[in-house]
Design a protein around this motif. Structure first.
Motif, PDB file in Angstrom:
ATOM      1  N   GLY A  42      98.631 -38.090  -3.013  1.00  0.00           N
ATOM      2  CA  GLY A  42      99.152 -39.440  -2.821  1.00  0.00           C
ATOM      3  C   GLY A  42     100.630 -39.537  -3.114  1.00  0.00           C
ATOM      4  O   GLY A  42     101.388 -40.173  -2.376  1.00  0.00           O
ATOM      5  N   TRP A  43     101.063 -38.916  -4.206  1.00  0.00           N
ATOM      6  CA  TRP A  43     102.490 -38.905  -4.535  1.00  0.00           C
ATOM      7  C   TRP A  43     103.283 -38.246  -3.418  1.00  0.00           C
ATOM      8  O   TRP A  43     104.335 -38.747  -3.007  1.00  0.00           O
ATOM      9  N   ARG A  44     102.783 -37.140  -2.915  1.00  0.00           N
ATOM     10  CA  ARG A  44     103.502 -36.427  -1.864  1.00  0.00           C
ATOM     11  C   ARG A  44     103.639 -37.295  -0.614  1.00  0.00           C
ATOM     12  O   ARG A  44     104.700 -37.333   0.009  1.00  0.00           O
ATOM     13  N   HIS A  45     102.580 -37.984  -0.266  1.00  0.00           N
ATOM     14  CA  HIS A  45     102.637 -38.867   0.903  1.00  0.00           C
ATOM     15  C   HIS A  45     103.679 -39.968   0.703  1.00  0.00           C
ATOM     16  O   HIS A  45     104.392 -40.335   1.639  1.00  0.00           O
ATOM     17  N   ARG A 235      99.361 -32.952 -20.974  1.00  0.00           N
ATOM     18  CA  ARG A 235      98.037 -33.545 -21.253  1.00  0.00           C
ATOM     19  C   ARG A 235      97.733 -34.724 -20.345  1.00  0.00           C
ATOM     20  O   ARG A 235      96.599 -34.931 -19.934  1.00  0.00           O
ATOM     21  N   THR A 236      98.740 -35.532 -20.050  1.00  0.00           N
ATOM     22  CA  THR A 236      98.512 -36.769 -19.304  1.00  0.00           C
ATOM     23  C   THR A 236      98.740 -36.633 -17.807  1.00  0.00           C
ATOM     24  O   THR A 236      98.625 -37.622 -17.080  1.00  0.00           O
ATOM     25  N   ALA A 237      99.057 -35.419 -17.334  1.00  0.00           N
ATOM     26  CA  ALA A 237      99.439 -35.275 -15.925  1.00  0.00           C
ATOM     27  C   ALA A 237      98.325 -35.735 -14.987  1.00  0.00           C
ATOM     28  O   ALA A 237      98.563 -36.508 -14.054  1.00  0.00           O
ATOM     29  N   THR A 238      97.101 -35.253 -15.227  1.00  0.00           N
ATOM     30  CA  THR A 238      96.003 -35.597 -14.311  1.00  0.00           C
ATOM     31  C   THR A 238      95.771 -37.095 -14.271  1.00  0.00           C
ATOM     32  O   THR A 238      95.671 -37.695 -13.197  1.00  0.00           O
ATOM     33  N   GLU A 239      95.690 -37.722 -15.445  1.00  0.00           N
ATOM     34  CA  GLU A 239      95.430 -39.160 -15.482  1.00  0.00           C
ATOM     35  C   GLU A 239      96.619 -39.949 -14.958  1.00  0.00           C
ATOM     36  O   GLU A 239      96.445 -41.001 -14.344  1.00  0.00           O
ATOM     37  N   PHE A 240      97.825 -39.457 -15.196  1.00  0.00           N
ATOM     38  CA  PHE A 240      99.021 -40.151 -14.710  1.00  0.00           C
ATOM     39  C   PHE A 240      98.957 -40.320 -13.200  1.00  0.00           C
ATOM     40  O   PHE A 240      99.162 -41.407 -12.662  1.00  0.00           O
ATOM     41  N   TRP A 241      98.669 -39.211 -12.484  1.00  0.00           N
ATOM     42  CA  TRP A 241      98.614 -39.301 -11.029  1.00  0.00           C
ATOM     43  C   TRP A 241      97.331 -39.978 -10.572  1.00  0.00           C
ATOM     44  O   TRP A 241      97.323 -40.715  -9.589  1.00  0.00           O
ATOM     45  N   ARG A 242      96.233 -39.755 -11.297  1.00  0.00           N
ATOM     46  CA  ARG A 242      94.968 -40.394 -10.914  1.00  0.00           C
ATOM     47  C   ARG A 242      95.055 -41.899 -11.051  1.00  0.00           C
ATOM     48  O   ARG A 242      94.513 -42.645 -10.244  1.00  0.00           O
ATOM     49  N   ARG A 267      94.559 -46.409  -4.749  1.00  0.00           N
ATOM     50  CA  ARG A 267      95.337 -45.344  -5.361  1.00  0.00           C
ATOM     51  C   ARG A 267      94.481 -44.115  -5.631  1.00  0.00           C
ATOM     52  O   ARG A 267      94.925 -42.980  -5.469  1.00  0.00           O
ATOM     53  N   ALA A 268      93.227 -44.333  -6.036  1.00  0.00           N
ATOM     54  CA  ALA A 268      92.328 -43.201  -6.292  1.00  0.00           C
ATOM     55  C   ALA A 268      92.043 -42.432  -5.010  1.00  0.00           C
ATOM     56  O   ALA A 268      92.006 -41.199  -5.003  1.00  0.00           O
ATOM     57  N   LEU A 269      91.856 -43.136  -3.902  1.00  0.00           N
ATOM     58  CA  LEU A 269      91.573 -42.464  -2.630  1.00  0.00           C
ATOM     59  C   LEU A 269      92.818 -41.770  -2.078  1.00  0.00           C
ATOM     60  O   LEU A 269      92.705 -40.770  -1.358  1.00  0.00           O
ATOM     61  N   ALA A 270      93.993 -42.289  -2.403  1.00  0.00           N
ATOM     62  CA  ALA A 270      95.222 -41.593  -2.009  1.00  0.00           C
ATOM     63  C   ALA A 270      95.338 -40.265  -2.745  1.00  0.00           C
ATOM     64  O   ALA A 270      95.759 -39.256  -2.182  1.00  0.00           O
ATOM     65  N   LEU A 275      86.369 -39.331  -1.984  1.00  0.00           N
ATOM     66  CA  LEU A 275      85.544 -39.688  -3.134  1.00  0.00           C
ATOM     67  C   LEU A 275      84.251 -40.355  -2.680  1.00  0.00           C
ATOM     68  O   LEU A 275      84.215 -41.100  -1.701  1.00  0.00           O
ATOM     69  N   GLY A 276      83.184 -40.099  -3.422  1.00  0.00           N
ATOM     70  CA  GLY A 276      81.933 -40.796  -3.187  1.00  0.00           C
ATOM     71  C   GLY A 276      81.913 -42.127  -3.922  1.00  0.00           C
ATOM     72  O   GLY A 276      82.770 -42.407  -4.779  1.00  0.00           O
ATOM     73  N   THR A 277      80.916 -42.941  -3.632  1.00  0.00           N
ATOM     74  CA  THR A 277      80.830 -44.264  -4.262  1.00  0.00           C
ATOM     75  C   THR A 277      80.682 -44.149  -5.768  1.00  0.00           C
ATOM     76  O   THR A 277      81.313 -44.898  -6.526  1.00  0.00           O
ATOM     77  N   GLY A 278      79.863 -43.208  -6.221  1.00  0.00           N
ATOM     78  CA  GLY A 278      79.698 -43.020  -7.661  1.00  0.00           C
ATOM     79  C   GLY A 278      80.986 -42.607  -8.340  1.00  0.00           C
ATOM     80  O   GLY A 278      81.279 -43.035  -9.463  1.00  0.00           O
ATOM     81  N   GLU A 279      81.781 -41.781  -7.659  1.00  0.00           N
ATOM     82  CA  GLU A 279      83.062 -41.355  -8.240  1.00  0.00           C
ATOM     83  C   GLU A 279      84.038 -42.515  -8.308  1.00  0.00           C
ATOM     84  O   GLU A 279      84.793 -42.652  -9.272  1.00  0.00           O
ATOM     85  N   VAL A 280      84.032 -43.365  -7.280  1.00  0.00           N
ATOM     86  CA  VAL A 280      84.879 -44.563  -7.315  1.00  0.00           C
ATOM     87  C   VAL A 280      84.437 -45.471  -8.463  1.00  0.00           C
ATOM     88  O   VAL A 280      85.272 -46.045  -9.182  1.00  0.00           O
ATOM     89  N   ALA A 281      83.128 -45.582  -8.660  1.00  0.00           N
ATOM     90  CA  ALA A 281      82.619 -46.384  -9.780  1.00  0.00           C
ATOM     91  C   ALA A 281      83.126 -45.834 -11.104  1.00  0.00           C
ATOM     92  O   ALA A 281      83.481 -46.595 -12.017  1.00  0.00           O
ATOM     93  N   GLY A 282      83.163 -44.495 -11.226  1.00  0.00           N
ATOM     94  CA  GLY A 282      83.675 -43.887 -12.446  1.00  0.00           C
ATOM     95  C   GLY A 282      85.138 -44.192 -12.676  1.00  0.00           C
ATOM     96  O   GLY A 282      85.568 -44.422 -13.813  1.00  0.00           O
ATOM     97  N   VAL A 283      85.929 -44.191 -11.609  1.00  0.00           N
ATOM     98  CA  VAL A 283      87.351 -44.523 -11.729  1.00  0.00           C
ATOM     99  C   VAL A 283      87.529 -45.951 -12.231  1.00  0.00           C
ATOM    100  O   VAL A 283      88.374 -46.244 -13.087  1.00  0.00           O
ATOM    101  N   LEU A 284      86.708 -46.862 -11.700  1.00  0.00           N
ATOM    102  CA  LEU A 284      86.827 -48.273 -12.057  1.00  0.00           C
ATOM    103  C   LEU A 284      86.139 -48.610 -13.370  1.00  0.00           C
ATOM    104  O   LEU A 284      86.436 -49.647 -13.986  1.00  0.00           O
ATOM    105  N   GLY A 285      85.195 -47.755 -13.786  1.00  0.00           N
ATOM    106  CA  GLY A 285      84.409 -48.068 -14.971  1.00  0.00           C
ATOM    107  C   GLY A 285      83.421 -49.190 -14.723  1.00  0.00           C
ATOM    108  O   GLY A 285      83.167 -50.018 -15.609  1.00  0.00           O
TER     109      GLY A 285
END
Length: 330
Positions: A42-45, A235-242, A267-270, A275-285
């Protein structure tokens, strides 16, 4: 797996460095590789439309090999914090730097050398100055606006490691450096990478350098003329971009058109298409049913497309979804 071999003296000579020019190299790698490193799609795009033509040589050089660069680009880090300009001058402003020999050695690892590599070999002094201008143009366009935020993440990483070493010892700090990529068992620091012979540090210690753009591996800088260096994901790189920090910005303007939860989905899909629906649910909590409702709204708006295979649904941004992100980049 490659291993660094420590002595007791080496353990006492471990230090950290935050290196803005090296982050520019890692960012150029993320933009220059055929496939983006994990988490940076997403950042690259978002930043590619901002790239000036002058940045092309820097991108070509950093994208020529997935893990290696000519050694002259990574000189000995100073004991005091340096600016991007200071580091750039140290790497590319020294006429005595072994540009030609280092590039020749680098070229042996390439299947096909881009023109910038041939230029550095045949005309090292002229090409060195041109490459400095290319990296400066890249930094101004891509990193300079976000550098305070990125630097804060890197400083937080170094502070965390320092506290960990002070409270629990250097061995604990090394063993938790990046567990999925690095393993510590005295006297060896083992890390994921191309096979190589054990590398004794021989009393020179080690410089540990966190990176926000190095999300997919550990890079090393090992030669006989400087202190060994190991670059690792902060430590925060993955979550920063996610979390889409590069898209939302402090003003949260992407949330304006679609709302906070659906902005988070975009942003998560970028960052992670498919991502599957369950994974999107995990991102949103949230529950999968709630995530499904958000995805349905985005699909009706033409921002998300869904492909179903067997019982699994995979979601991706549409061109309109990407345009919305681009229009609301911080």
């Amino acid at each position: 797996m490659p291993r660094l071999v420590f002595s007791g003296v080496d353990l006492g000579l471990i230090r950290f460095a935050i290196m803005p020019f090296q982050e520019t190299l890692k960012a150029a790698r993320g933009l220059g590789l055929r496939q983006p490193p994990a988490g940076l799609a997403g950042w690259r795009h978002a930043v590619r439309p901002l790239l000036p033509a002058a940045a092309i040589p820097a991108l070509a050089l950093c994208g020529a090999h997935p893990v290696r660069l000519p050694d002259f680009l990574t000189p000995q880090p100073a004991s005091q914090p340096q600016s991007f300009e200071d580091e750039l001058a140290a790497a590319l402003g020294d006429p005595a730097a072994p540009v030609g020999p280092d590039t020749v050695q680098f070229a042996t690892a390439l299947r096909t050398a881009p023109p910038v590599v041939d230029d550095l070999i045949q005309h090292p002094d002229r090409s060195r100055r041109a490459l400095a201008r290319s990296f400066a143009a890249l930094h101004r366009a891509v990193l300079a606006p976000d550098w305070p935020r990125l630097q804060a993440q890197l400083a937080a990483d170094v502070s965390y490691r320092a506290r960990l070493a002070a409270r629990h010892g250097v061995a604990t700090m090394l063993s938790t450096l990046c567990p999925r990529l690095v393993r510590w068992e005295y006297p060896y620091l083992e890390f994921v990478g191309p096979p190589a012979e054990d590398y004794p540090l021989r009393g020179r210690g080690l410089v540990l350098v966190p990176s926000m753009f190095l999300t997919d591996g550990v890079h090393r800088q090992l030669n006989d003329r400087q202190q060994p260096m190991l670059f690792y994901p902060a430590r925060t790189a993955t979550e920063f971009w996610r979390d889409g920090a590069r898209f939302a910005g402090p003003d949260g303007r992407l949330a304006g058109p679609v709302g906070v939860p659906r902005a988070t989905v975009l942003r998560a899909l970028a960052d992670r298409p498919g991502l599957g629906t369950g994974e999107v649910a995990g991102v949103l909590g949230v529950a999968p049913s709630t995530a499904s409702a958000h995805l349905a709204r985005l699909r009706r708006a033409g921002l998300v497309s869904t492909v179903r295979s067997a019982r699994r649904a995979r979601h991706e941004l549409t061109p309109l979804g990407w345009q919305l992100l681009d229009a609301n980049v911080a």
